[in-house]
Scaffold this motif. Sequence first.
Motif, short mmCIF file in Angstrom:
data_model
loop_
_atom_site.label_atom_id
_atom_site.label_comp_id
_atom_site.label_asym_id
_atom_site.label_seq_id
_atom_site.Cartn_x
_atom_site.Cartn_y
_atom_site.Cartn_z
N ILE A 116 82.46 64.25 135.87
CA ILE A 116 82.03 65.43 136.63
C ILE A 116 82.04 65.16 138.13
O ILE A 116 82.32 66.07 138.92
CB ILE A 116 80.65 65.95 136.13
CG1 ILE A 116 80.36 67.34 136.70
CG2 ILE A 116 79.55 64.98 136.46
CD1 ILE A 116 81.27 68.43 136.21
N LYS A 117 81.77 63.93 138.56
CA LYS A 117 81.78 63.61 139.99
C LYS A 117 83.16 63.81 140.60
O LYS A 117 83.30 64.04 141.78
CB LYS A 117 81.31 62.18 140.22
CG LYS A 117 79.84 61.97 139.90
CD LYS A 117 79.41 60.53 140.17
CE LYS A 117 78.00 60.30 139.70
NZ LYS A 117 77.92 59.33 138.61
N LYS A 118 84.20 63.69 139.78
CA LYS A 118 85.57 63.88 140.24
C LYS A 118 86.09 65.27 139.89
O LYS A 118 87.27 65.56 140.06
CB LYS A 118 86.49 62.82 139.63
CG LYS A 118 86.18 61.41 140.10
CD LYS A 118 87.10 60.41 139.45
CE LYS A 118 86.78 59.00 139.91
NZ LYS A 118 87.53 58.00 139.15
N GLY A 119 85.22 66.13 139.35
CA GLY A 119 85.63 67.48 138.99
C GLY A 119 86.44 67.53 137.70
O GLY A 119 87.13 68.52 137.44
N LEU A 120 86.35 66.49 136.88
CA LEU A 120 87.08 66.43 135.60
C LEU A 120 86.10 66.77 134.49
O LEU A 120 85.18 66.00 134.21
CB LEU A 120 87.66 65.03 135.39
CG LEU A 120 88.58 64.50 136.49
CD1 LEU A 120 88.95 63.05 136.25
CD2 LEU A 120 89.84 65.37 136.60
N ILE A 121 86.27 67.95 133.88
CA ILE A 121 85.34 68.38 132.83
C ILE A 121 86.00 68.26 131.46
O ILE A 121 87.18 68.54 131.29
CB ILE A 121 84.81 69.81 133.07
CG1 ILE A 121 85.95 70.84 133.14
CG2 ILE A 121 83.95 69.86 134.33
CD1 ILE A 121 85.48 72.29 133.17
N ALA A 122 85.21 67.84 130.49
CA ALA A 122 85.70 67.64 129.12
C ALA A 122 86.07 68.97 128.49
O ALA A 122 85.37 69.97 128.65
CB ALA A 122 84.64 66.95 128.28
N VAL A 123 87.17 68.97 127.76
CA VAL A 123 87.65 70.18 127.07
C VAL A 123 86.59 70.69 126.09
O VAL A 123 86.52 71.88 125.82
CB VAL A 123 89.00 69.91 126.37
CG1 VAL A 123 88.86 68.92 125.23
CG2 VAL A 123 89.66 71.20 125.91
N SER A 124 85.71 69.80 125.62
CA SER A 124 84.66 70.20 124.67
C SER A 124 83.38 70.69 125.36
O SER A 124 82.47 71.13 124.68
CB SER A 124 84.32 69.01 123.75
OG SER A 124 83.79 67.96 124.53
N SER A 125 83.32 70.61 126.69
CA SER A 125 82.11 71.03 127.41
C SER A 125 81.95 72.55 127.36
O SER A 125 82.94 73.28 127.25
CB SER A 125 82.16 70.55 128.87
OG SER A 125 83.15 71.28 129.58
N PRO A 126 80.72 73.02 127.47
CA PRO A 126 80.50 74.48 127.41
C PRO A 126 81.27 75.26 128.48
O PRO A 126 81.82 76.32 128.18
CB PRO A 126 78.98 74.62 127.61
CG PRO A 126 78.42 73.31 127.13
CD PRO A 126 79.45 72.28 127.49
N ILE A 127 81.34 74.74 129.71
CA ILE A 127 82.05 75.51 130.75
C ILE A 127 83.55 75.53 130.49
O ILE A 127 84.21 76.55 130.68
CB ILE A 127 81.72 75.04 132.18
CG1 ILE A 127 82.28 76.06 133.19
CG2 ILE A 127 82.21 73.65 132.45
CD1 ILE A 127 81.50 76.22 134.44
#
Length: 159
Positions: A116-127
């Motif tokens: 998240i610090k690099k703006g990389l969000i997991a495909v499984s995350s709610p957002i």
Amino acid sequence: MSSRPPMTQKGADRLRLELEHMKGPKRQAIIAAVAEARAHGDLKENAEYHAAREEHGFNEGRIAELEAALSNSEIIDTERLTVGTRIVFGAIVDLIDVDTDTAVTYQIVGDVEADIKKGLIAVSSPIARALIGKSEGDEFDFTAPNGVKTYSIEKVRYS
């Protein structure tokens, strides 16, 4: 589509670099630290030896984790996707918080490469799940820990 978890090509490259470092210079430094601590004598009360052994265990665990992630993932070159401005795995999305007018950029990546610090969000995350299937220009509501937020999708790109 494969049941293997997706990973971006850039994420795979980053993890391979980390793996090379862990198996090479990091492993050698730990082996040297264990040998040096062992040379100090009595191992039962040798905190440096126990710390070096613990670090060795963490390093070997991370190596196994990286090797498994790289061998079990389906590597996707997001720059070759032709989906236009629709959001799918690998999309880099510029969002505006409608209430605060705050801009944020995320890339939807595999679970292992998320940071998240690099703006990389997991495909499984709610957002990420809220974003998938939407397009540039759409607005959507997202239930965040601090309440419902409304975002506007300003730009979608894949490189």
